[in-house]
Design a protein around this motif. Sequence first.
Motif, PDB file in Angstrom:
ATOM      1  N   VAL A  12      -9.108   2.188  -3.584  1.00  0.00           N
ATOM      2  CA  VAL A  12      -9.792   1.110  -2.876  1.00  0.00           C
ATOM      3  C   VAL A  12     -10.708   1.679  -1.791  1.00  0.00           C
ATOM      4  O   VAL A  12     -11.845   1.231  -1.615  1.00  0.00           O
ATOM      5  N   ALA A  13     -10.229   2.678  -1.052  1.00  0.00           N
ATOM      6  CA  ALA A  13     -11.077   3.308  -0.036  1.00  0.00           C
ATOM      7  C   ALA A  13     -12.301   3.965  -0.675  1.00  0.00           C
ATOM      8  O   ALA A  13     -13.413   3.890  -0.135  1.00  0.00           O
ATOM      9  N   ALA A  14     -12.103   4.597  -1.823  1.00  0.00           N
ATOM     10  CA  ALA A  14     -13.234   5.194  -2.527  1.00  0.00           C
ATOM     11  C   ALA A  14     -14.223   4.130  -2.969  1.00  0.00           C
ATOM     12  O   ALA A  14     -15.456   4.342  -2.928  1.00  0.00           O
ATOM     13  N   GLY A  63      -7.078  -7.286  -7.206  1.00  0.00           N
ATOM     14  CA  GLY A  63      -6.500  -6.816  -8.462  1.00  0.00           C
ATOM     15  C   GLY A  63      -5.588  -5.625  -8.279  1.00  0.00           C
ATOM     16  O   GLY A  63      -4.580  -5.491  -8.993  1.00  0.00           O
ATOM     17  N   ASP A  64      -5.912  -4.759  -7.331  1.00  0.00           N
ATOM     18  CA  ASP A  64      -5.073  -3.589  -7.083  1.00  0.00           C
ATOM     19  C   ASP A  64      -3.680  -4.002  -6.613  1.00  0.00           C
ATOM     20  O   ASP A  64      -2.671  -3.435  -7.045  1.00  0.00           O
ATOM     21  N   LEU A  65      -3.632  -5.023  -5.746  1.00  0.00           N
ATOM     22  CA  LEU A  65      -2.330  -5.498  -5.280  1.00  0.00           C
ATOM     23  C   LEU A  65      -1.586  -6.255  -6.377  1.00  0.00           C
ATOM     24  O   LEU A  65      -0.363  -6.127  -6.513  1.00  0.00           O
ATOM     25  N   LEU A  66      -2.315  -7.042  -7.146  1.00  0.00           N
ATOM     26  CA  LEU A  66      -1.662  -7.759  -8.241  1.00  0.00           C
ATOM     27  C   LEU A  66      -1.091  -6.800  -9.284  1.00  0.00           C
ATOM     28  O   LEU A  66      -0.115  -7.128  -9.966  1.00  0.00           O
ATOM     29  N   ALA A  67      -1.711  -5.618  -9.380  1.00  0.00           N
ATOM     30  CA  ALA A  67      -1.226  -4.621 -10.339  1.00  0.00           C
ATOM     31  C   ALA A  67       0.017  -3.886  -9.847  1.00  0.00           C
ATOM     32  O   ALA A  67       0.570  -3.052 -10.562  1.00  0.00           O
ATOM     33  N   GLY A  68       0.425  -4.162  -8.615  1.00  0.00           N
ATOM     34  CA  GLY A  68       1.656  -3.562  -8.114  1.00  0.00           C
ATOM     35  C   GLY A  68       1.490  -2.564  -6.999  1.00  0.00           C
ATOM     36  O   GLY A  68       2.480  -2.017  -6.508  1.00  0.00           O
ATOM     37  N   ALA A  69       0.256  -2.308  -6.566  1.00  0.00           N
ATOM     38  CA  ALA A  69       0.036  -1.348  -5.480  1.00  0.00           C
ATOM     39  C   ALA A  69       0.543  -1.924  -4.165  1.00  0.00           C
ATOM     40  O   ALA A  69       0.482  -3.138  -3.935  1.00  0.00           O
ATOM     41  N   GLU A  70       1.042  -1.039  -3.301  1.00  0.00           N
ATOM     42  CA  GLU A  70       1.491  -1.475  -1.983  1.00  0.00           C
ATOM     43  C   GLU A  70       0.299  -1.562  -1.037  1.00  0.00           C
ATOM     44  O   GLU A  70      -0.582  -0.701  -1.058  1.00  0.00           O
ATOM     45  N   PRO A  71       0.240  -2.602  -0.183  1.00  0.00           N
ATOM     46  CA  PRO A  71      -0.851  -2.693   0.791  1.00  0.00           C
ATOM     47  C   PRO A  71      -0.890  -1.461   1.691  1.00  0.00           C
ATOM     48  O   PRO A  71       0.142  -0.985   2.153  1.00  0.00           O
ATOM     49  N   SER A  72      -2.076  -0.961   1.916  1.00  0.00           N
ATOM     50  CA  SER A  72      -2.245   0.238   2.733  1.00  0.00           C
ATOM     51  C   SER A  72      -3.475   0.063   3.609  1.00  0.00           C
ATOM     52  O   SER A  72      -4.129  -0.981   3.605  1.00  0.00           O
ATOM     53  N   SER A  74      -6.296   1.272   3.209  1.00  0.00           N
ATOM     54  CA  SER A  74      -7.510   1.106   2.421  1.00  0.00           C
ATOM     55  C   SER A  74      -7.769  -0.366   2.088  1.00  0.00           C
ATOM     56  O   SER A  74      -8.921  -0.813   2.042  1.00  0.00           O
ATOM     57  N   HIS A  75      -6.705  -1.143   1.869  1.00  0.00           N
ATOM     58  CA  HIS A  75      -6.878  -2.577   1.611  1.00  0.00           C
ATOM     59  C   HIS A  75      -7.374  -3.290   2.869  1.00  0.00           C
ATOM     60  O   HIS A  75      -8.227  -4.185   2.797  1.00  0.00           O
ATOM     61  N   GLY A  76      -6.840  -2.901   4.023  1.00  0.00           N
ATOM     62  CA  GLY A  76      -7.330  -3.462   5.275  1.00  0.00           C
ATOM     63  C   GLY A  76      -8.778  -3.093   5.527  1.00  0.00           C
ATOM     64  O   GLY A  76      -9.576  -3.923   5.989  1.00  0.00           O
ATOM     65  N   LEU A  77      -9.124  -1.848   5.242  1.00  0.00           N
ATOM     66  CA  LEU A  77     -10.503  -1.404   5.404  1.00  0.00           C
ATOM     67  C   LEU A  77     -11.435  -2.213   4.510  1.00  0.00           C
ATOM     68  O   LEU A  77     -12.536  -2.601   4.936  1.00  0.00           O
ATOM     69  N   ALA A  78     -11.023  -2.491   3.283  1.00  0.00           N
ATOM     70  CA  ALA A  78     -11.848  -3.279   2.370  1.00  0.00           C
ATOM     71  C   ALA A  78     -12.078  -4.678   2.919  1.00  0.00           C
ATOM     72  O   ALA A  78     -13.194  -5.218   2.844  1.00  0.00           O
ATOM     73  N   ALA A  79     -11.046  -5.292   3.499  1.00  0.00           N
ATOM     74  CA  ALA A  79     -11.188  -6.633   4.064  1.00  0.00           C
ATOM     75  C   ALA A  79     -12.172  -6.639   5.235  1.00  0.00           C
ATOM     76  O   ALA A  79     -13.035  -7.522   5.336  1.00  0.00           O
ATOM     77  N   ALA A 156       2.973  -6.509   7.417  1.00  0.00           N
ATOM     78  CA  ALA A 156       2.736  -5.961   8.751  1.00  0.00           C
ATOM     79  C   ALA A 156       1.546  -5.018   8.756  1.00  0.00           C
ATOM     80  O   ALA A 156       0.780  -4.960   9.735  1.00  0.00           O
ATOM     81  N   VAL A 157       1.372  -4.270   7.671  1.00  0.00           N
ATOM     82  CA  VAL A 157       0.214  -3.375   7.567  1.00  0.00           C
ATOM     83  C   VAL A 157      -1.077  -4.178   7.609  1.00  0.00           C
ATOM     84  O   VAL A 157      -2.032  -3.829   8.328  1.00  0.00           O
ATOM     85  N   LEU A 158      -1.121  -5.269   6.880  1.00  0.00           N
ATOM     86  CA  LEU A 158      -2.321  -6.109   6.846  1.00  0.00           C
ATOM     87  C   LEU A 158      -2.525  -6.829   8.179  1.00  0.00           C
ATOM     88  O   LEU A 158      -3.662  -6.971   8.650  1.00  0.00           O
ATOM     89  N   ALA A 159      -1.417  -7.253   8.804  1.00  0.00           N
ATOM     90  CA  ALA A 159      -1.524  -7.899  10.112  1.00  0.00           C
ATOM     91  C   ALA A 159      -2.078  -6.942  11.155  1.00  0.00           C
ATOM     92  O   ALA A 159      -2.795  -7.345  12.080  1.00  0.00           O
ATOM     93  N   GLY A 160      -1.759  -5.654  11.013  1.00  0.00           N
ATOM     94  CA  GLY A 160      -2.310  -4.665  11.933  1.00  0.00           C
ATOM     95  C   GLY A 160      -3.824  -4.599  11.866  1.00  0.00           C
ATOM     96  O   GLY A 160      -4.497  -4.454  12.890  1.00  0.00           O
ATOM     97  N   TRP A 161      -4.385  -4.732  10.662  1.00  0.00           N
ATOM     98  CA  TRP A 161      -5.845  -4.742  10.524  1.00  0.00           C
ATOM     99  C   TRP A 161      -6.449  -6.007  11.120  1.00  0.00           C
ATOM    100  O   TRP A 161      -7.531  -5.970  11.709  1.00  0.00           O
ATOM    101  N   ALA A 162      -5.751  -7.126  10.982  1.00  0.00           N
ATOM    102  CA  ALA A 162      -6.223  -8.355  11.628  1.00  0.00           C
ATOM    103  C   ALA A 162      -6.239  -8.185  13.145  1.00  0.00           C
ATOM    104  O   ALA A 162      -7.149  -8.656  13.826  1.00  0.00           O
ATOM    105  N   GLY A 163      -5.231  -7.491  13.670  1.00  0.00           N
ATOM    106  CA  GLY A 163      -5.194  -7.223  15.103  1.00  0.00           C
ATOM    107  C   GLY A 163      -6.355  -6.334  15.547  1.00  0.00           C
ATOM    108  O   GLY A 163      -6.960  -6.568  16.604  1.00  0.00           O
ATOM    109  N   ARG A 164      -6.672  -5.317  14.748  1.00  0.00           N
ATOM    110  CA  ARG A 164      -7.800  -4.447  15.093  1.00  0.00           C
ATOM    111  C   ARG A 164      -9.111  -5.223  15.091  1.00  0.00           C
ATOM    112  O   ARG A 164      -9.969  -5.036  15.970  1.00  0.00           O
TER     113      ARG A 164
END
Length: 218
Positions: A12-14, A63-72, A74-79, A156-164
């Motif tokens: 996702v970061a790539a 789609g990456d999360l629906l496929a089973g990937a854990e939020p990281s 890179s997902h926050g960066l994409a948002a 919590a990982v995603l909430a951290g990006w919302a906080g940033r």
Amino acid sequence: MTAIDWVLDHPVAALVLACEVAFWVFLAAAVAARYVLRRRRLSTVLLLCEPAIEVVLLVATVGDLLAGAEPSWSHGLAAVYLGYTVAFGRWTVEKVDGWVAWRFFDGPRPPVPPKRGRAALRHEWDLWLRVVLAWAVACAVLGVLALIASAPEQRAVLAGWAGRATLVMVLWCVFGPVWQLFSDGGASDGDEPVRDEPVRDDARPDAARDDVRPGPVT
């Protein structure tokens, strides 16, 4: 770790990096099509590819999360990147188009951002409202991703990006419009933005007058 390994570990970061490169490639191609080739329709088609880049990134992230990937991260960066492109994408296109028209094709010099007075304060508020839009889009995407996440620690990982994103929005307000409001420039009422006079049509070559019209690429 090689570049290929990093891409495989952080797809996702790539993709975010690839989308940023694609944004500037399509923008450069659209400007060249408009001013060098004088193909306005082609320029418009190229610019229509810009929103498609955002859609691809959104679909890939979900789609990456629906496929089973854990939020990281890179997902926050994409948002956050999606929020930025929605709020500042067209603004960036207009700024680049105006600069290219002035620098290389005898267009009027772009207006200089006001430094003092009410005009400067309005300018700072306008920029901050774009930041608010970027924050709203980013938080909306993060909310969708949080609904897909299965564990509290993942949310919590995603909430951290919302906080940033919220911190950036607040700091921009403090050091942007609020700072301008309480500075000497913000207290002045009579200052207006400094604008250069546009180049007269009768001073340009006929070809430039007919085919190259500076302004937003549409």
